[in-house]
Every structure is written in structure tokens, then in C-alpha cells.
Scaffold this active site. Sequence first.
Site, mmCIF file in Angstrom:
data_model
loop_
_atom_site.group_PDB
_atom_site.id
_atom_site.type_symbol
_atom_site.label_atom_id
_atom_site.label_comp_id
_atom_site.label_asym_id
_atom_site.label_seq_id
_atom_site.Cartn_x
_atom_site.Cartn_y
_atom_site.Cartn_z
ATOM 1 N N LYS A 13 84.693 -56.954 29.546
ATOM 2 C CA LYS A 13 84.747 -57.901 28.413
ATOM 3 C C LYS A 13 85.236 -57.218 27.144
ATOM 4 C CE LYS A 13 80.310 -59.015 28.554
ATOM 5 N NZ LYS A 13 79.826 -58.240 29.710
ATOM 6 N N ARG A 88 73.961 -65.470 25.885
ATOM 7 C CA ARG A 88 73.446 -64.911 27.137
ATOM 8 C C ARG A 88 72.311 -65.750 27.713
ATOM 9 N NH1 ARG A 88 75.397 -59.316 25.955
ATOM 10 N NH2 ARG A 88 75.053 -58.021 27.779
ATOM 11 N N ARG A 127 82.348 -45.416 32.929
ATOM 12 C CA ARG A 127 82.267 -45.576 31.471
ATOM 13 C C ARG A 127 81.369 -44.497 30.875
ATOM 14 N NH1 ARG A 127 80.851 -51.346 29.090
ATOM 15 N NH2 ARG A 127 78.715 -50.877 29.685
ATOM 16 N N ARG A 135 76.318 -44.629 25.671
ATOM 17 C CA ARG A 135 75.365 -45.745 25.758
ATOM 18 C C ARG A 135 74.194 -45.358 26.643
ATOM 19 N NH1 ARG A 135 78.062 -51.588 26.572
ATOM 20 N NH2 ARG A 135 75.897 -51.962 27.145
ATOM 21 N N ARG A 146 69.842 -54.999 33.986
ATOM 22 C CA ARG A 146 70.820 -55.810 33.248
ATOM 23 C C ARG A 146 71.471 -56.847 34.173
ATOM 24 N NH1 ARG A 146 74.352 -51.070 31.085
ATOM 25 N NH2 ARG A 146 75.671 -52.590 30.050
HETATM 26 P P1 AMP Z 1 76.472 -55.389 25.886
HETATM 27 O O1 AMP Z 1 77.099 -54.340 25.029
HETATM 28 O O2 AMP Z 1 77.061 -56.750 25.699
HETATM 29 O O3 AMP Z 1 76.405 -54.986 27.353
HETATM 30 O O4 AMP Z 1 74.947 -55.540 25.404
HETATM 31 C C1 AMP Z 1 74.057 -54.438 25.471
HETATM 32 C C2 AMP Z 1 72.634 -54.921 25.348
HETATM 33 O O5 AMP Z 1 72.444 -55.553 24.059
HETATM 34 C C3 AMP Z 1 72.172 -55.956 26.358
HETATM 35 O O6 AMP Z 1 71.762 -55.377 27.587
HETATM 36 C C4 AMP Z 1 71.007 -56.609 25.610
HETATM 37 O O7 AMP Z 1 69.869 -55.768 25.615
HETATM 38 C C5 AMP Z 1 71.543 -56.648 24.173
HETATM 39 N N1 AMP Z 1 72.287 -57.894 23.889
HETATM 40 C C6 AMP Z 1 73.626 -58.008 23.641
HETATM 41 N N2 AMP Z 1 73.972 -59.270 23.430
HETATM 42 C C7 AMP Z 1 72.824 -59.997 23.553
HETATM 43 C C8 AMP Z 1 72.522 -61.386 23.483
HETATM 44 N N3 AMP Z 1 73.482 -62.295 23.252
HETATM 45 N N4 AMP Z 1 71.229 -61.760 23.667
HETATM 46 C C9 AMP Z 1 70.261 -60.869 23.890
HETATM 47 N N5 AMP Z 1 70.471 -59.549 23.991
HETATM 48 C C10 AMP Z 1 71.745 -59.109 23.829
#
Ligand code: AMP
Length: 193
Positions: A13, A88, A127, A135, A146
Site C-alpha cells: 500500500k 480499518r 522490508r 519498524r 496484524r
Molecule cells: P500500517 O503502517 O498501516 O501497517 O499501521 C501500523 C500499525 O498502526 C497498525 O498495526 C495499527 O496498530 C496502527 N494503525 C494504523 N492505522 C490504523 C487505523 N486506521 N486504525 C487503528 N490502528 C491503526
Amino acid sequence: MNLILFGPPGAGKGTQAQRIQQKYGARQLSTGDMLRSECESGSDLGQMLKSILDAGQLVPDEVMVKLVAYAIQDDACAEGFILDGFPRTLGQAEALDEMLREIGRAIDHAIILEVDDGILLDRIRNRAAQTGGARSDDNAETLKKRLEVYHKQTKPVLPFYEKKGILRRIDGMAPMDDVTSQIDAVLGKKAAA
Ligand code: AMP
């Protein structure tokens, strides 16, 4: 042009959102990046968020909805936005809908990058290697959580956009440039030369 990019962790993404931003001018809004920068600030809120991210859990909807409402109304999103990692949950999708209605905007396309669970661990490991482990949630154990959260809470959001007739499914297992071409086809523009 206002877009949502859906997909499991490691689907690509972020990469595709950056390409769309460059080509179409819509602004990438990565909720994961926003949360990680708050974590790095070391604030009390940041520490609380870090424990949620490291556990692979979701940050509460109220926090996320406020964060996104604020970001969307920034001048940087005047030409549009690409939501990368939001909504989400169904609650977030409904709140987004209402928020957009209030400001006279709407989502044009919701794109889902479909990737089988089986290949995501390799992608996340790659990654982690490429970013030097930047990360702390890029590891096998957190990925499992996740993914579980993705299947239980995020996939049920897709019918919400399917019913609106704006959900587009893309093969996220194709090579990265092919994924970009598939997205270009959905967005109705040729790739930039
Ligand atoms: P990402 O970088 O999109 O993979 O997000 C990393 C982490 O941030 C996720 O595993 C969640 O813990 C948190 N997170 C990101 N976006 C959201 C969202 N829309 N709602 C809740 N938690 C989020």
C-alpha cells in the site's frame, strides 16, 4: 481524487500510495506513519500508542477518526487524498463517510490489493532487512496478530464500499510495476512517461 487503499500488512500500500501521489497529486495519508511519528516523539501518548502498535492491535477508533479528520482538511489535501491504512474497522468507515458528507467530499475509488497470507511473511522479512528493522512491528509474531486483526476487523469493511459500487480488486501479488499499471487502469489515466 480521493482514494482508499486496502490490503493486508506487506501488500504494498505504501509504495503504491507514493506512486499515486507523485502521478496524480492526491496526498498520501498513511495513518501508520502518523502514529509512528507520534511514537518517536516519546510523548505519553506516543508511548501508549507504541505498545498498541507493537502488539499488532488497533488504535481506538475515536483517536483514528480525529487524526484523519484533521489531516483530510489540511490544504495539502486540496487536490485529493490517498488513505493508506484507514479505515480499518466498520466504525472508522462509517465515521469517514459522515465526515466527508459534512465537508462535501466523497471517496472516488476504494482499491484492495489482494495478497495471499502465505507470502506476506517473506515480504515483511524483506522490508525489515531493507529498512534495518526500522519498524518494531515487522516481525513474525506481530505479523501473525496484524493479519488476524486484518481478517477479523478490516476485511469486513470491504462490502461497505462494494455496496457503493466503488470497490476495485487488484492482484497485489503481481510484480510491483504491474500493480501500478492495474491501479492506473482503475484511475483512468495512463502511467506518466
Ligand atoms: P500500517 O503502517 O498501516 O501497517 O499501521 C501500523 C500499525 O498502526 C497498525 O498495526 C495499527 O496498530 C496502527 N494503525 C494504523 N492505522 C490504523 C487505523 N486506521 N486504525 C487503528 N490502528 C491503526
